[in-house]
Design an enzyme around this catalytic site. Structure first.
Site, PDB file in Angstrom:
ATOM      1  N   ASP A 123      45.446  27.719  63.066  1.00  0.00           N
ATOM      2  CA  ASP A 123      46.650  28.325  62.891  1.00  0.00           C
ATOM      3  C   ASP A 123      47.659  27.342  63.935  1.00  0.00           C
ATOM      4  OD1 ASP A 123      45.771  30.909  62.779  1.00  0.00           O
ATOM      5  OD2 ASP A 123      45.135  31.000  64.883  1.00  0.00           O
ATOM      6  N   GLU A 165      50.252  38.470  58.043  1.00  0.00           N
ATOM      7  CA  GLU A 165      49.588  38.315  59.274  1.00  0.00           C
ATOM      8  C   GLU A 165      49.927  36.665  58.885  1.00  0.00           C
ATOM      9  OE1 GLU A 165      45.927  38.615  60.240  1.00  0.00           O
ATOM     10  OE2 GLU A 165      45.385  36.508  59.481  1.00  0.00           O
TER      11      GLU A 165
END
Ligand code: 6LW
Length: 520
Positions: free
Chosen positions: A13, A177
């Site tokens: 991420d 997302e």
């Protein structure tokens, strides 16, 4: 050259920002402590870790946490002289941000954002100074998508109603997302990830003339994916990106992806990769000419700025983490020696991989496995009670360990393979069979012993005082079988109520040459 992975090992991420000539990057850390490492670079090629955004227990409570709970995707931005790192502690605090004048810290106490549901928060400042927050809709909400809302950073709350900004490019897109908003040529671009963080992962983009939307998807989506390359392509699961513009106007994307080891096995979890972006047209073109993340690219036209090498073996190096938030007496460093304490026998109970102690570390101190072929060794003083040694840890159930303990017959040295597959990190672990195999045992007349674990691809070896004593296949150590979001760590462990063990001379070395990056 720019080499991939940019940050090898479990660094998922990624989020990046530029401040003048300096680049800063953060990644997610789940239940490891300290949380959210901050990296710095001046050329995008060389990176140094400055510290962590969440280095105090008050910033990162990890009570009774699943190992894949804790801190999810962070975003780093810089506005008006201040760094902001916004993220989610999925098991308690929810969405919050911390700030710092200097990316090396100190970072503030957490500001919990009232009314901000879901995960993957990001901030965007418009030219008029207003700040907008984006995030995913909550899992409990009916309509999966990403939302945008103006945010009041004085009151730490949303201003007005959240707007469902985009549901992703695909019809019924899975897991929209990781939203980030960028402004370019008067347009607001909303870039997200979709398809889930496994092999369907992708980066897609939409744009609007207002930060609140409505957003219109790019007809050429996705702008990056490896989902069509098959499960044998050595870089897989590419998605969850963030963009940065260089001073010369060029763009780069950092994104997560995994290297495969001996089949569709991602022992090292999700790693940070980089690709150049041509955004001279209306929509960004990632990795122009090939459309996929390559092992290397020409370096950007920036002065080279290497950093002094880090001694990864030094227990006080920034790369070391405890599993869980350590209590004051969990570990101590004295010169080069580490003393690690365990509050309980944590390798047996069925409750793992949930952290077995409230706001505490069960007795593990490690660093990421960053190479397909590596060797790690440490000298362990045999503990008076309990068991201690070296462990290659995916989670409490899924690991290889080489440990010592005192028994009636003397000091026992054992190589152990513990496997419990079937995505135990998501589901009730009791439903799955667990296999704990003692691969090798011997008794040594010694008070300290040098224990090691080494890997060449999936062929793992256990060593005692430099001699190989047992071997094991390690392909069960990837999240695709073990479940969860994390990658393997190698480090020191102690297990047993009140058990205490001393460790010294940890060595981690690797043989990954350029050829092995391609899994040859
Ligand atoms: C993260 C989500 C994802 O919050 O996985 O790959 C989740 N993307 O965006 C955990 O890392």
């Amino acid at each position: 050259m720019l080499h991939n992975p940019l940050l090898p090992g479990f660094y998922p991420d990624p989020s990046i920002c530029r401040v003048g000539d300096d680049f800063y990057m953060v990644t997610s850390t789940f239940s490891y402590f300290p949380g959210v490492p901050v990296f710095h670079s001046r050329d995008l090629v060389h990176w140094e870790q400055l510290g962590h955004c969440l280095s105090r227990p008050s910033q990162l409570p990890l009570d009774w946490q699943y190992m894949s709970g804790g801190v999810y995707a962070p975003t780093i931005r810089h506005h008006d002289g201040l760094f902001y790192m916004v993220t989610t502690n999925v098991s308690g605090m929810g969405n919050f941000y911390v700030t710092a004048k200097n990316a090396a810290g100190p970072w503030s106490e957490p500001h919990v954002i009232k009314g901000a549901v879901g995960i993957d928060p990001s901030f965007f400042w418009d030219d008029d100074g207003r700040c907008y927050m984006s995030g995913t809709t909550d899992w409990a909400e009916q309509c999966p998508g990403v939302w945008v809302c103006e945010i009041d950073l004085e009151q730490d709350c949303l201003k007005g109603e959240r707007v469902l900004a985009w549901k992703g490019a695909a019809v019924n897109a899975w897991s929209p997302e990781a939203p980030h908003i960028y402004k370019k040529d008067g347009w607001y671009y909303l870039m997200i990830a979709e398809g889930g963080t496994e092999d369907y992962h992708a980066v897609t983009i939409a744009r609007s003339c207002s930060p609140l939307g409505p957003y219109e998807g790019y007809p050429g989506n996705p702008i990056l994916t490896h989902r069509h390359l098959g499960l044998n392509y050595p870089i897989c699961n590419v998605g969850h990106g963030d963009l940065v513009q260089l001073a010369d106007g060029s763009w780069y994307m950092v994104a997560l992806a995994s290297r495969l080891i001996g089949g569709y096995h991602k022992n090292m979890g999700r790693e940070t990769f980089i690709a150049p972006v041509d955004w001279s047209g209306e929509w960004p073109v990632v990795s122009p000419g090939t459309g996929r993340v390559e092992w290397a690219y020409p370096a950007p036209a920036l002065p080279q700025h290497p950093f002094p090498p880090v001694d990864h073996d030094d227990f006080s190096a920034l790369y070391w983490n405890t599993l869980g938030t350590p209590a004051a007496d969990t570990f101590s460093l004295d010169g080069g020696a580490l003393t690690l304490r365990s509050p309980l026998e944590w390798l047996v109970p069925d409750e793992l991989p949930r952290l077995p102690v409230p706001n505490g570390c069960p007795g593990f101190y490690g660093r990421r496995q960053q190479h397909m072929s590596f060797s790690a060794e440490v000298t362990v003083t045999v503990p008076e009670t309990g068991e201690a040694g070296i462990m290659l840890l995916q989670n409490g159930f899924n690991h290889l360990r080489m440990g010592v303990k005192r028994t009636a017959q003397g000091v026992a040295v054992q190589a152990v393979r513990s496997e419990k597959c079937g995505r135990p990190d998501y589901l009730n672990p009791r439903e799955y069979p667990r296999h704990v195999d003692v691969l090798w045992t011997d008794f040594l007349p010694a008070d300290s012993v040098r224990l090691g674990i080494a890997a060449c691809g999936q062929a793992h070896r256990f060593t005692v005082n430099g001699q190989t004593v047992a071997g094991a296949d390690g392909s069960f150590l990837g999240s695709e079988t073990a479940g969860g979001f994390i990658g393997a760590y190698v480090g020191c462990y102690v297990s047993g109520q009140g058990a205490e063990a001393a460790f010294r001379d940890f060595r981690y070395s690797h043989d990954d040459g350029a050829a092995q990056r391609t899994d040859e």
